[in-house]
Design an enzyme around this catalytic site. Structure first.
Site, PDB file in Angstrom:
ATOM      1  N   LYS A 103       0.852  -1.195   0.000  1.00  0.00           N
ATOM      2  CA  LYS A 103       0.000   0.000   0.000  1.00  0.00           C
ATOM      3  C   LYS A 103       0.881   1.237   0.000  1.00  0.00           C
ATOM      4  O   LYS A 103       2.033   1.217   0.432  1.00  0.00           O
ATOM      5  CB  LYS A 103      -0.939   0.015   1.207  1.00  0.00           C
ATOM      6  CG  LYS A 103      -0.253   0.033   2.588  1.00  0.00           C
ATOM      7  CD  LYS A 103       0.185   1.418   3.060  1.00  0.00           C
ATOM      8  CE  LYS A 103       0.935   1.356   4.371  1.00  0.00           C
ATOM      9  NZ  LYS A 103       1.585   2.669   4.699  1.00  0.00           N
ATOM     10  N   PRO A 120       9.513  -4.710   0.172  1.00  0.00           N
ATOM     11  CA  PRO A 120      10.615  -4.476   1.114  1.00  0.00           C
ATOM     12  C   PRO A 120      10.133  -4.442   2.561  1.00  0.00           C
ATOM     13  O   PRO A 120       9.014  -4.015   2.848  1.00  0.00           O
ATOM     14  CB  PRO A 120      11.162  -3.107   0.682  1.00  0.00           C
ATOM     15  CG  PRO A 120      10.712  -2.927  -0.726  1.00  0.00           C
ATOM     16  CD  PRO A 120       9.414  -3.647  -0.848  1.00  0.00           C
ATOM     17  N   VAL A 121      10.997  -4.897   3.473  1.00  0.00           N
ATOM     18  CA  VAL A 121      10.667  -4.948   4.900  1.00  0.00           C
ATOM     19  C   VAL A 121      10.953  -3.596   5.546  1.00  0.00           C
ATOM     20  O   VAL A 121      11.920  -2.916   5.196  1.00  0.00           O
ATOM     21  CB  VAL A 121      11.496  -6.061   5.588  1.00  0.00           C
ATOM     22  CG1 VAL A 121      11.235  -6.090   7.087  1.00  0.00           C
ATOM     23  CG2 VAL A 121      11.176  -7.418   4.962  1.00  0.00           C
ATOM     24  N   ALA A 147       9.506  -0.680   5.313  1.00  0.00           N
ATOM     25  CA  ALA A 147       9.647   0.292   4.232  1.00  0.00           C
ATOM     26  C   ALA A 147       8.530   1.323   4.178  1.00  0.00           C
ATOM     27  O   ALA A 147       8.569   2.235   3.360  1.00  0.00           O
ATOM     28  CB  ALA A 147       9.718  -0.439   2.887  1.00  0.00           C
ATOM     29  N   SER A 172       1.604  -5.918   7.520  1.00  0.00           N
ATOM     30  CA  SER A 172       0.156  -5.834   7.738  1.00  0.00           C
ATOM     31  C   SER A 172      -0.610  -6.538   6.629  1.00  0.00           C
ATOM     32  O   SER A 172      -1.626  -7.195   6.877  1.00  0.00           O
ATOM     33  CB  SER A 172      -0.278  -4.364   7.816  1.00  0.00           C
ATOM     34  OG  SER A 172       0.259  -3.744   8.964  1.00  0.00           O
ATOM     35  N   SER A 173      -0.130  -6.409   5.399  1.00  0.00           N
ATOM     36  CA  SER A 173      -0.797  -7.067   4.275  1.00  0.00           C
ATOM     37  C   SER A 173      -0.657  -8.583   4.369  1.00  0.00           C
ATOM     38  O   SER A 173      -1.601  -9.326   4.067  1.00  0.00           O
ATOM     39  CB  SER A 173      -0.230  -6.556   2.950  1.00  0.00           C
ATOM     40  OG  SER A 173      -1.056  -6.919   1.867  1.00  0.00           O
ATOM     41  N   ASP A 198      -2.783  -0.882  10.403  1.00  0.00           N
ATOM     42  CA  ASP A 198      -2.918  -0.986   8.944  1.00  0.00           C
ATOM     43  C   ASP A 198      -3.620  -2.269   8.494  1.00  0.00           C
ATOM     44  O   ASP A 198      -4.019  -2.379   7.332  1.00  0.00           O
ATOM     45  CB  ASP A 198      -1.542  -0.921   8.263  1.00  0.00           C
ATOM     46  CG  ASP A 198      -1.023   0.500   8.116  1.00  0.00           C
ATOM     47  OD1 ASP A 198      -1.836   1.443   8.202  1.00  0.00           O
ATOM     48  OD2 ASP A 198       0.199   0.661   7.923  1.00  0.00           O
TER      49      ASP A 198
END
Length: 284
Positions: free
Chosen positions: A10, A95-96, A98, A104-105, A137
């Site tokens: 997102k 990316p972690v 980021a 969250s996704s 999120d």
């Protein structure tokens, strides 16, 4: 049984936090959209034991209770008395740490997937309410697409799809701890973006109007600590982006472009400044 859930990244087209609640949680006023950069979460239920196992192809991702996907599985398992275990394997493309909502996704993908595999029959609203216990999120990520997000993250209003646009994502070599940024907030000194104006521009399918009023109230806090964020924004604008802005608490910067040719130019230019650069589109 098993299935694979897509977990899109997102970006925050608009991010504001007007105040915090007595318990310290932030009140959010955000406009978010999903893009076609995504993790893929393979979920397999196990009947022989109740253990939750998480694995990924990223060396930066924890595989224990710190992982939000693990927390999502544990939450459903505990709340609904499930006697099965779960294997979760995450193919990381986002990316972690980021500012793109990857964790969250992934958690939202586990909620959706286990709701199906365990035949829980929960609505998306019920899944979103559970997700709020994991991270602010997660409720949005249960729904995805373009939405107006308010409250602690639980009030989701779907919006019409964005006008035609291309997005260039660029992540500098730093990773940002969201709690460390939120702890710096001084509400009296925040500049609040025009969220109402952004919502109006989306309704009117006015991409230039969107670009004119986009804003992230937290960007100055992260950019003060990591000046490369401002440098990336400047380079994106120099290469032709219609607007450039930090997503979430950063450090990823996205450039919004109304033309594909311009987005390609920004993408090519930014590859000389950042190792992690992506050319993506908002999901319809």
């Amino acid at each position: 049984m098993q299935l694979i859930e897509k977990a899109p990244a997102k970006i925050n087209l608009g991010l504001d936090t007007p105040y915090h609640h007595q318990d310290g949680a932030e009140e959010w006023n955000m406009v978010m959209t999903s893009v076609d950069l995504a993790d893929y979460v393979e979920i397999q239920t196990l009947t022989k034991h109740k253990r939750i196992r998480v694995a990924s192809d990223s060396g930066f991702l924890p595989n224990d209770q710190r992982n939000l996907a693990f927390q999502a599985a544990h939450l459903l398992q505990t709340n609904y008395g499930i006697d099965e275990g779960v294997n979760i394997r995450i193919k990381k493309n986002i990316p972690v740490a980021a500012g793109l909502g990857g964790g969250s996704s992934d958690a939202a993908a586990v909620l959706r997937g286990l709701n199906q595999l365990w035949s829980l029959g929960l609505s998306w609203q019920e899944l979103a309410e559970l997700g709020l216990q994991i991270d602010s999120d997660v409720p949005y990520c249960v729904y995805g697409r373009t939405a107006h997000v308010r409250g602690r993250g639980e009030r989701i209003t779907p919006l019409s799809k964005l006008p035609a646009a291309w997005v260039v994502l660029a992540k500098p070599k730093v990773s940002v701890s969201t709690p460390s940024i939120l702890q710096q907030i001084q509400y009296d000194h925040l500049e609040h973006p025009d969220i109402d104006g952004l919502l109006r521009a989306i309704r009117e399918q006015d991409i230039q109007g969107m670009c004119a009023v986009m804003g992230n109230a937290l960007e100055p806090l992260t950019a003060h600590r990591y000046p490369e964020i401002t440098q990336i924004k400047q380079q994106m604008m120099k290469f032709g982006a219609d607007a450039a802005q930090m997503s979430g608490t950063g450090p990823t910067v996205f450039g919004l472009c109304s033309k594909q040719s311009r987005a390609q130019r920004v993408f090519n230019g930014m590859k000389g400044f950042c190792r992690e650069v992506y050319l993506v589109r908002p999901l319809p």
